[in-house]
Scaffold this motif. Structure first.
Motif, PDB file in Angstrom:
ATOM      1  N   ARG A  29     -38.382   8.362 -11.366  1.00 23.84           N
ATOM      2  CA  ARG A  29     -37.613   8.466 -10.128  1.00 23.84           C
ATOM      3  C   ARG A  29     -38.305   9.298  -9.048  1.00 23.84           C
ATOM      4  O   ARG A  29     -38.139   9.042  -7.878  1.00 23.84           O
ATOM      5  CB  ARG A  29     -36.237   9.070 -10.415  1.00 23.84           C
ATOM      6  N   ASP A  30     -39.049  10.290  -9.447  1.00 29.15           N
ATOM      7  CA  ASP A  30     -39.617  11.202  -8.454  1.00 29.15           C
ATOM      8  C   ASP A  30     -41.031  10.810  -8.018  1.00 29.15           C
ATOM      9  O   ASP A  30     -41.677  11.539  -7.291  1.00 29.15           O
ATOM     10  CB  ASP A  30     -39.614  12.635  -8.992  1.00 29.15           C
ATOM     11  N   VAL A  31     -41.486   9.662  -8.430  1.00 29.31           N
ATOM     12  CA  VAL A  31     -42.829   9.202  -8.083  1.00 29.31           C
ATOM     13  C   VAL A  31     -42.721   8.071  -7.059  1.00 29.31           C
ATOM     14  O   VAL A  31     -42.016   7.087  -7.285  1.00 29.31           O
ATOM     15  CB  VAL A  31     -43.576   8.706  -9.342  1.00 29.31           C
ATOM     16  N   ALA A  32     -43.417   8.216  -5.963  1.00 32.58           N
ATOM     17  CA  ALA A  32     -43.440   7.154  -4.951  1.00 32.58           C
ATOM     18  C   ALA A  32     -44.443   6.097  -5.391  1.00 32.58           C
ATOM     19  O   ALA A  32     -45.569   6.409  -5.766  1.00 32.58           O
ATOM     20  CB  ALA A  32     -43.832   7.720  -3.599  1.00 32.58           C
ATOM     21  N   TRP A  33     -44.030   4.857  -5.371  1.00 32.31           N
ATOM     22  CA  TRP A  33     -44.912   3.755  -5.725  1.00 32.31           C
ATOM     23  C   TRP A  33     -44.386   2.498  -5.068  1.00 32.31           C
ATOM     24  O   TRP A  33     -43.297   2.478  -4.508  1.00 32.31           O
ATOM     25  CB  TRP A  33     -45.061   3.602  -7.238  1.00 32.31           C
ATOM     26  N   SER A  34     -45.134   1.470  -5.166  1.00 30.90           N
ATOM     27  CA  SER A  34     -44.771   0.224  -4.513  1.00 30.90           C
ATOM     28  C   SER A  34     -44.974  -0.927  -5.486  1.00 30.90           C
ATOM     29  O   SER A  34     -45.871  -0.881  -6.332  1.00 30.90           O
ATOM     30  CB  SER A  34     -45.654   0.032  -3.276  1.00 30.90           C
ATOM     31  N   VAL A  35     -44.130  -1.916  -5.372  1.00 33.79           N
ATOM     32  CA  VAL A  35     -44.253  -3.093  -6.227  1.00 33.79           C
ATOM     33  C   VAL A  35     -43.816  -4.315  -5.433  1.00 33.79           C
ATOM     34  O   VAL A  35     -42.941  -4.228  -4.573  1.00 33.79           O
ATOM     35  CB  VAL A  35     -43.418  -2.936  -7.528  1.00 33.79           C
ATOM     36  N   SER A  36     -44.444  -5.410  -5.715  1.00 35.01           N
ATOM     37  CA  SER A  36     -44.068  -6.675  -5.096  1.00 35.01           C
ATOM     38  C   SER A  36     -43.582  -7.594  -6.215  1.00 35.01           C
ATOM     39  O   SER A  36     -44.309  -7.823  -7.191  1.00 35.01           O
ATOM     40  CB  SER A  36     -45.278  -7.286  -4.389  1.00 35.01           C
ATOM     41  N   LEU A  37     -42.365  -8.078  -6.097  1.00 36.59           N
ATOM     42  CA  LEU A  37     -41.787  -8.947  -7.117  1.00 36.59           C
ATOM     43  C   LEU A  37     -41.560 -10.337  -6.546  1.00 36.59           C
ATOM     44  O   LEU A  37     -41.279 -10.490  -5.361  1.00 36.59           O
ATOM     45  CB  LEU A  37     -40.466  -8.360  -7.617  1.00 36.59           C
ATOM     46  N   ASP A  38     -41.624 -11.335  -7.412  1.00 39.94           N
ATOM     47  CA  ASP A  38     -41.375 -12.698  -6.952  1.00 39.94           C
ATOM     48  C   ASP A  38     -39.878 -13.006  -7.001  1.00 39.94           C
ATOM     49  O   ASP A  38     -39.074 -12.200  -7.477  1.00 39.94           O
ATOM     50  CB  ASP A  38     -42.217 -13.711  -7.740  1.00 39.94           C
ATOM     51  N   SER A  39     -39.508 -14.166  -6.508  1.00 34.20           N
ATOM     52  CA  SER A  39     -38.082 -14.512  -6.417  1.00 34.20           C
ATOM     53  C   SER A  39     -37.431 -14.621  -7.797  1.00 34.20           C
ATOM     54  O   SER A  39     -36.260 -14.287  -7.951  1.00 34.20           O
ATOM     55  CB  SER A  39     -37.881 -15.790  -5.611  1.00 34.20           C
ATOM     56  N   THR A  88     -45.187  -1.553 -15.184  1.00 34.07           N
ATOM     57  CA  THR A  88     -44.215  -1.617 -14.089  1.00 34.07           C
ATOM     58  C   THR A  88     -42.897  -1.003 -14.529  1.00 34.07           C
ATOM     59  O   THR A  88     -42.257  -0.252 -13.775  1.00 34.07           O
ATOM     60  CB  THR A  88     -44.011  -3.071 -13.618  1.00 34.07           C
ATOM     61  N   TYR A  89     -42.489  -1.286 -15.765  1.00 36.18           N
ATOM     62  CA  TYR A  89     -41.270  -0.697 -16.315  1.00 36.18           C
ATOM     63  C   TYR A  89     -41.380   0.834 -16.331  1.00 36.18           C
ATOM     64  O   TYR A  89     -40.457   1.539 -15.915  1.00 36.18           O
ATOM     65  CB  TYR A  89     -41.021  -1.240 -17.726  1.00 36.18           C
ATOM     66  N   THR A  90     -42.503   1.337 -16.793  1.00 39.01           N
ATOM     67  CA  THR A  90     -42.711   2.788 -16.871  1.00 39.01           C
ATOM     68  C   THR A  90     -42.652   3.425 -15.487  1.00 39.01           C
ATOM     69  O   THR A  90     -42.011   4.461 -15.300  1.00 39.01           O
ATOM     70  CB  THR A  90     -44.061   3.100 -17.547  1.00 39.01           C
ATOM     71  N   ARG A  91     -43.291   2.802 -14.508  1.00 40.40           N
ATOM     72  CA  ARG A  91     -43.249   3.348 -13.140  1.00 40.40           C
ATOM     73  C   ARG A  91     -41.841   3.309 -12.568  1.00 40.40           C
ATOM     74  O   ARG A  91     -41.424   4.230 -11.863  1.00 40.40           O
ATOM     75  CB  ARG A  91     -44.213   2.589 -12.233  1.00 40.40           C
ATOM     76  N   ALA A  92     -41.085   2.250 -12.861  1.00 38.25           N
ATOM     77  CA  ALA A  92     -39.717   2.138 -12.337  1.00 38.25           C
ATOM     78  C   ALA A  92     -38.819   3.229 -12.894  1.00 38.25           C
ATOM     79  O   ALA A  92     -37.858   3.639 -12.235  1.00 38.25           O
ATOM     80  CB  ALA A  92     -39.142   0.756 -12.670  1.00 38.25           C
ATOM     81  N   ARG A  93     -39.113   3.713 -14.083  1.00 35.84           N
ATOM     82  CA  ARG A  93     -38.319   4.779 -14.699  1.00 35.84           C
ATOM     83  C   ARG A  93     -38.606   6.137 -14.083  1.00 35.84           C
ATOM     84  O   ARG A  93     -37.790   7.045 -14.199  1.00 35.84           O
ATOM     85  CB  ARG A  93     -38.602   4.840 -16.195  1.00 35.84           C
ATOM     86  N   ARG A 133     -35.549  -0.376  -9.794  1.00 37.34           N
ATOM     87  CA  ARG A 133     -35.089   0.914 -10.321  1.00 37.34           C
ATOM     88  C   ARG A 133     -33.617   0.857 -10.723  1.00 37.34           C
ATOM     89  O   ARG A 133     -33.226   1.423 -11.749  1.00 37.34           O
ATOM     90  CB  ARG A 133     -35.339   2.024  -9.311  1.00 37.34           C
ATOM     91  N   ALA A 134     -32.794   0.187  -9.939  1.00 36.17           N
ATOM     92  CA  ALA A 134     -31.373   0.061 -10.277  1.00 36.17           C
ATOM     93  C   ALA A 134     -31.201  -0.735 -11.577  1.00 36.17           C
ATOM     94  O   ALA A 134     -30.438  -0.336 -12.464  1.00 36.17           O
ATOM     95  CB  ALA A 134     -30.615  -0.613  -9.139  1.00 36.17           C
ATOM     96  N   ALA A 135     -31.905  -1.847 -11.700  1.00 36.34           N
ATOM     97  CA  ALA A 135     -31.790  -2.677 -12.900  1.00 36.34           C
ATOM     98  C   ALA A 135     -32.297  -1.937 -14.133  1.00 36.34           C
ATOM     99  O   ALA A 135     -31.672  -1.986 -15.201  1.00 36.34           O
ATOM    100  CB  ALA A 135     -32.546  -3.988 -12.709  1.00 36.34           C
ATOM    101  N   VAL A 136     -33.410  -1.240 -14.011  1.00 36.24           N
ATOM    102  CA  VAL A 136     -33.959  -0.482 -15.140  1.00 36.24           C
ATOM    103  C   VAL A 136     -32.991   0.623 -15.560  1.00 36.24           C
ATOM    104  O   VAL A 136     -32.769   0.850 -16.756  1.00 36.24           O
ATOM    105  CB  VAL A 136     -35.358   0.081 -14.795  1.00 36.24           C
ATOM    106  N   SER A 137     -32.378   1.280 -14.602  1.00 35.21           N
ATOM    107  CA  SER A 137     -31.397   2.323 -14.911  1.00 35.21           C
ATOM    108  C   SER A 137     -30.215   1.748 -15.693  1.00 35.21           C
ATOM    109  O   SER A 137     -29.755   2.341 -16.675  1.00 35.21           O
ATOM    110  CB  SER A 137     -30.922   2.978 -13.616  1.00 35.21           C
ATOM    111  N   ILE A 138     -29.736   0.601 -15.263  1.00 35.95           N
ATOM    112  CA  ILE A 138     -28.621  -0.050 -15.964  1.00 35.95           C
ATOM    113  C   ILE A 138     -29.049  -0.448 -17.369  1.00 35.95           C
ATOM    114  O   ILE A 138     -28.331  -0.204 -18.347  1.00 35.95           O
ATOM    115  CB  ILE A 138     -28.114  -1.272 -15.170  1.00 35.95           C
ATOM    116  N   LEU A 139     -30.208  -1.067 -17.490  1.00 36.64           N
ATOM    117  CA  LEU A 139     -30.687  -1.489 -18.813  1.00 36.64           C
ATOM    118  C   LEU A 139     -30.848  -0.300 -19.756  1.00 36.64           C
ATOM    119  O   LEU A 139     -30.534  -0.398 -20.949  1.00 36.64           O
ATOM    120  CB  LEU A 139     -31.994  -2.270 -18.677  1.00 36.64           C
ATOM    121  N   GLU A 140     -31.292   0.833 -19.237  1.00 40.07           N
ATOM    122  CA  GLU A 140     -31.388   2.041 -20.059  1.00 40.07           C
ATOM    123  C   GLU A 140     -30.002   2.479 -20.525  1.00 40.07           C
ATOM    124  O   GLU A 140     -29.825   2.854 -21.685  1.00 40.07           O
ATOM    125  CB  GLU A 140     -32.055   3.172 -19.286  1.00 40.07           C
TER     126      GLU A 140
END
Length: 134
Positions: free
Chosen positions: A53-63, A46-51, A20-27
């Motif tokens: 803010r008021d929706v609870a969701w979960s994501v697993s990202l690799d290194s 995943t990008y759409t969900r990260a944008r 969410r922080a990275a997507v906010s910066i990129l926007e």
């Protein structure tokens, strides 16, 4: 290698917060959704969900994805150290740059090539602005 020495995976909460922080910066850098997805190596959904803010969701990202997030956050931190005004902090990434590395392209264009080396080299060249020695 013993299990104790292996890198611990990131929690889902850490992944969501970082993304969410990275997507906010990129926007704020005015990256298109396509550019953001290539830079972070994430799907459009995943990008759409990260944008959202008021929706609870979960994501697993690799290194690799978490490292890409780290580069975006560190580039942003460097720009905040170099520039005093928000127009440059948030506008620099989209501006054409005549530095030999950028060759008239914007940092966003280079990062959006999608490969890790382009992201790393963009960070390295921006980090030099604050006086970093490579």
């Amino acid at each position: 290698m013993s299990l104790a020495l292996q890198a611990q995976p990131f929690t889902r909460e850490q992944c969501v917060a970082g993304l969410r922080a990275a997507v906010s910066i990129l926007e704020k850098w005015q990256a298109s959704s396509e550019q953001a997805c290539r830079i972070l190596r994430i799907s459009r959904s995943t990008y759409t969900r990260a944008r959202q803010r008021d929706v609870a969701w979960s994501v697993s990202l690799d290194s690799d994805q978490m490292q890409r997030i780290s580069f975006v956050l560190n580039i942003h931190a460097t720009l905040r150290m170099v520039f005093d005004n928000p127009e440059n902090v948030y506008g620099f990434a989209a501006m054409a740059n005549d530095n030999a590395f950028f060759n008239g392209r914007s940092p966003l264009e280079i990062m959006a090539q999608g490969d890790m080396i382009s992201l790393y080299e963009t960070f390295r060249h921006i980090d030099v602005l604050r006086g970093a020695q490579w």
